[in-house]
Design a protein around this motif. Structure first.
Motif, PDB file in Angstrom:
ATOM      1  N   THR A 110       1.262  -2.671  15.777  1.00 19.82           N
ATOM      2  CA  THR A 110       1.497  -2.239  14.403  1.00 19.82           C
ATOM      3  C   THR A 110       0.173  -2.076  13.669  1.00 19.82           C
ATOM      4  N   LYS A 157      -1.051   1.509  12.287  1.00 23.26           N
ATOM      5  CA  LYS A 157      -1.309   1.748  10.867  1.00 23.26           C
ATOM      6  C   LYS A 157      -2.710   2.317  10.654  1.00 23.26           C
ATOM      7  N   TRP A 200       7.547   8.153   9.401  1.00 24.58           N
ATOM      8  CA  TRP A 200       6.380   7.281   9.541  1.00 24.58           C
ATOM      9  C   TRP A 200       5.450   7.814  10.611  1.00 24.58           C
TER      10      TRP A 200
END
Length: 188
Positions: A68, A72, A145
């Motif tokens: 993650t 990101k 996303w």
């Protein structure tokens, strides 16, 4: 190698951390970057920038979930690169289409004061996503996303493209209703 071990390498300032990250998450990062930029060279550059940014971020950060954290960083770098390219009138990737799809749900950015509201909107969207069935939630996140294409999402979930479009349409409609209910979006 386990994520914890890779993070430990970063903290020890061992350059092997970058090669281990590239081996484990290189394709994942490239996928994110390419979905945003639609350009092989720019996507590769974003991935390399991701490794440098991770190197500079650890320490002080010790991510609990490395994938993650890395994802990101890649997304942020790729979006910045996309904005820079767009400003220079050189085009971009699928991102215009994704933002256009969400334009009825999310209010446009316009003032500095609204930046504070953006955090509230993000929290509302997060809580909205938690109410969705896992499948709808996953399809929504893949599209908005990770900027995956409709065809890639269909292939990943074993759906027809029509079904993916329907799921996204219905989810956007639910999101718009939620944001209307919360007073974030005003009815036209």
């Amino acid at each position: 190698m386990e994520d914890k071990d890779i993070v430990d390498l970063y903290w020890e300032r061992d350059e092997k951390a970058i090669s281990e990250t590239a081996e484990k998450y290189g394709r994942y990062c490239y996928s994110i970057a390419y979905n945003i930029l639609s350009d092989t060279e720019d996507a590769e550059e974003s991935v390399n920038d991701t490794y440098l940014n991770a190197w500079n971020s650890m320490p002080p950060h010790r991510p609990a979930v490395l994938s993650t954290f890395i994802g990101k960083i890649t997304r942020f770098i790729s979006l910045k690169k996309w904005r820079d390219k767009r400003t220079q009138k050189r085009g971009g990737g699928n991102i215009d289409f994704v933002y256009e799809e969400l334009s009825e749900c999310i209010p446009a950015k316009s003032t500095v004061e609204e930046k504070l509201e953006n955090k509230e909107i993000a929290m509302l969207i997060d809580s909205f996503l938690e109410t969705l069935p896992v499948c709808e939630q996953s399809v929504f996140v893949c599209r908005y996303w990770y900027f995956d294409s409709i065809s890639a999402i269909a292939k990943q979930f074993g759906f027809s493209e029509s079904k993916v479009k329907t799921i996204l349409y219905r989810t956007r409609k639910k999101l718009r209703s939620k944001l209307l209910e919360e007073g974030v979006v005003i009815e036209n």
